[in-house]
Design an enzyme around this catalytic site. Structure first.
Site, PDB file in Angstrom:
ATOM      1  N   ARG A 140       0.860  -1.190   0.000  1.00  0.00           N
ATOM      2  CA  ARG A 140       0.000   0.000   0.000  1.00  0.00           C
ATOM      3  C   ARG A 140       0.900   1.245   0.000  1.00  0.00           C
ATOM      4  NH1 ARG A 140      -4.984   0.090   3.950  1.00  0.00           N
ATOM      5  NH2 ARG A 140      -5.807   1.373   2.270  1.00  0.00           N
ATOM      6  N   GLN A 169     -15.275   1.342   7.167  1.00  0.00           N
ATOM      7  CA  GLN A 169     -14.465   1.173   8.384  1.00  0.00           C
ATOM      8  C   GLN A 169     -15.127   1.816   9.604  1.00  0.00           C
ATOM      9  OE1 GLN A 169     -13.284   2.002   5.398  1.00  0.00           O
ATOM     10  NE2 GLN A 169     -11.183   1.354   5.075  1.00  0.00           N
ATOM     11  N   ASP A 206      -2.684   9.080   7.495  1.00  0.00           N
ATOM     12  CA  ASP A 206      -1.799   8.084   6.866  1.00  0.00           C
ATOM     13  C   ASP A 206      -0.448   8.681   6.511  1.00  0.00           C
ATOM     14  OD1 ASP A 206      -4.703   7.067   6.341  1.00  0.00           O
ATOM     15  OD2 ASP A 206      -3.333   5.363   6.221  1.00  0.00           O
TER      16      ASP A 206
HETATM   17  O1  MRU Z   1      -7.647   2.124   4.184  1.00  0.00           O
HETATM   18  P1  MRU Z   1      -7.484   2.077   5.672  1.00  0.00           P
HETATM   19  O2  MRU Z   1      -8.636   1.467   6.366  1.00  0.00           O
HETATM   20  O3  MRU Z   1      -6.166   1.461   6.063  1.00  0.00           O
HETATM   21  O4  MRU Z   1      -7.425   3.600   6.104  1.00  0.00           O
HETATM   22  C1  MRU Z   1      -7.168   3.922   7.435  1.00  0.00           C
HETATM   23  C2  MRU Z   1      -7.213   5.365   7.735  1.00  0.00           C
HETATM   24  O5  MRU Z   1      -7.405   6.198   6.886  1.00  0.00           O
HETATM   25  C3  MRU Z   1      -6.896   5.755   9.153  1.00  0.00           C
HETATM   26  O6  MRU Z   1      -7.593   6.896   9.516  1.00  0.00           O
HETATM   27  C4  MRU Z   1      -5.395   6.038   9.261  1.00  0.00           C
HETATM   28  O7  MRU Z   1      -4.643   4.964   8.762  1.00  0.00           O
HETATM   29  C5  MRU Z   1      -4.981   6.318  10.656  1.00  0.00           C
HETATM   30  S1  MRU Z   1      -5.071   4.914  11.700  1.00  0.00           S
HETATM   31  C6  MRU Z   1      -4.548   5.374  13.236  1.00  0.00           C
END
Ligand code: MRU
Length: 371
Positions: free
Chosen positions: A106, A213, A254
């Protein structure tokens, strides 16, 4: 069978670390988040292909959690490589390739490459040591990264809690919760801490299309902890703010660029825009491991594009959108401009614009051993 493989029915996900190293079976242990909330299933992974796939498919997800999973993953790779190779140069070459392989899973969350780089430093610094000793050092570094994540989230919780008051309505987007870290989460850490201290927050979780999520994970973990949780469809945020239900927003991230522009789950920037309109403070909870000083602004952050099927069919038996003649735009993240962010909550305190100077100050105090 590993101790982790079957969860006792009466326990919840909160009783377990989201990401763990099973030393007995030399495996990465995760909760399969694609099955939540309907099924709590632990996965015990040893093969690099399975670990990479688990990250890509969001079985383990959230920036800090994939950083810890990658650290454990490259340790396991090192162990496997060392079984047939004791020569440093050949070991290093194969180890480096394993790191690159996981890193490609990713692109947006910087914690993935951050953890892999940090682990690789161990290998480079110990060039003159026997390979088996390097593998032991990698084990300890992976555990250190895991333990740090727990401490960092606790500190973010304390710093974030100081920004709100009992009874507040707090909104969060996606899942920056325990399931996105090892424990406590980042955006949810103030919520857990406040809940323990009798703050009686009203928590609002955006459902977070397309992979839900917020609806599947955040509402699940926070309600399991006994909090007052309301789920909102993504298009209801403005209405909730207009009605005065929300006193503050906490989101995760992220990757944070040097100027404070922040990439987080798609839809975060819309929440920030609505928050600005209604005068609701908008806080980004960021471990310093997620701040990327090598990227000047949000324009430099690579945004992961995911498969159209996540929008057209995911979570539904039948396609929700005609299969032919319709295009799909499916970026997994968006960038919230720094000027929409009220403050960035780090483990070292809450920082405000101008962010570049504030981050530099944190990093230089960290390097100087002052914090
Ligand atoms: O695609 P995901 O579910 O991995 O995205 C996660 C997010 O955007 C979270 O807000 C981010 O990783 C912060 S987690 C502490």
């Amino acid at each position: 069978m590993s101790d982790y493989q079957i969860l006792q029915k009466e326990r919840t996900v909160l009783d377990y670390d989201t990401v763990a190293l099973d030393d007995r079976n030399h495996a990465l242990v995760i909760i399969d988040q694609t099955k939540l909330p309907n099924q709590i299933e632990m996965l015990s992974l040893t093969r690099q292909e399975d670990i990479r796939e688990a990250i890509y498919l969001l079985k383990v997800r959230g920036a800090p959690a994939i950083g810890v999973a990658a650290a454990i993953g490259v340790y396991l790779a090192a162990r496997q490589i060392a079984a047939s190779c004791q020569d440093y140069d050949s070991f290093y070459k194969a180890y480096h390739e394993a790191g690159n392989y996981l890193n490609e899973a990713r692109p947006t969350a910087v914690n993935l490459s951050w953890a892999i780089r940090r682990m690789e430093q161990i290998v480079l610094q110990r060039k003159n040591e026997p390979v088996n000793r390097i593998v032991l050092a990698l084990h300890d570094e992976a555990i250190a990264i895991r333990d740090e994540d727990i401490r960092v989230c606790e500190a973010i919780g304390r710093n974030g809690l100081a920004l709100v008051k009992p009874g507040d309505g707090l909104l969060t987007h996606c899942n920056a919760g325990q399931l996105a870290t090892v424990r406590y989460g980042t955006a949810t850490a103030p919520m857990y801490l406040g809940h323990k201290s009798g703050y009686h927050f009203r928590i609002f979780c955006d459902e977070t299309r397309p992979l839900l999520q917020g609806a599947r994970l955040t509402s699940f973990e926070l309600s399991s902890a006994g909090m007052d949780v309301t789920v909102l469809c993504d298009n209801m945020v403005s209405a909730a703010m207009r009605e005065g239900k929300i006193q503050a927003v906490f989101v995760g991230c992220d990757r944070v660029a040097a100027n404070g522009d922040t990439a987080n789950k798609i839809g975060t920037s819309m929440v920030a825009l609505a928050a600005r309109r209604y005068g609701v403070p908008f806080y980004v909870c960021a471990p310093t491991s997620t701040i990327d000083m090598s990227i000047e602004t949000g324009d430099g952050i690579k945004i992961e594009q995911r498969k159209p099927e996540e929008v057209t069919t995911m979570w539904y038996k039948e396609p929700m959108v005609p299969r032919t003649g319709v295009k799909v735009f499916n970026p997994a993240f968006d960038v919230t401009d720094a000027d929409l962010i009220t403050g960035i909550v780090t483990e070292y305190g809450v920082v405000h614009a101008p962010y570049k100077a504030a981050f530099r100050d944190i990093f230089s105090r960290k390097e100087g051993g002052q914090i």
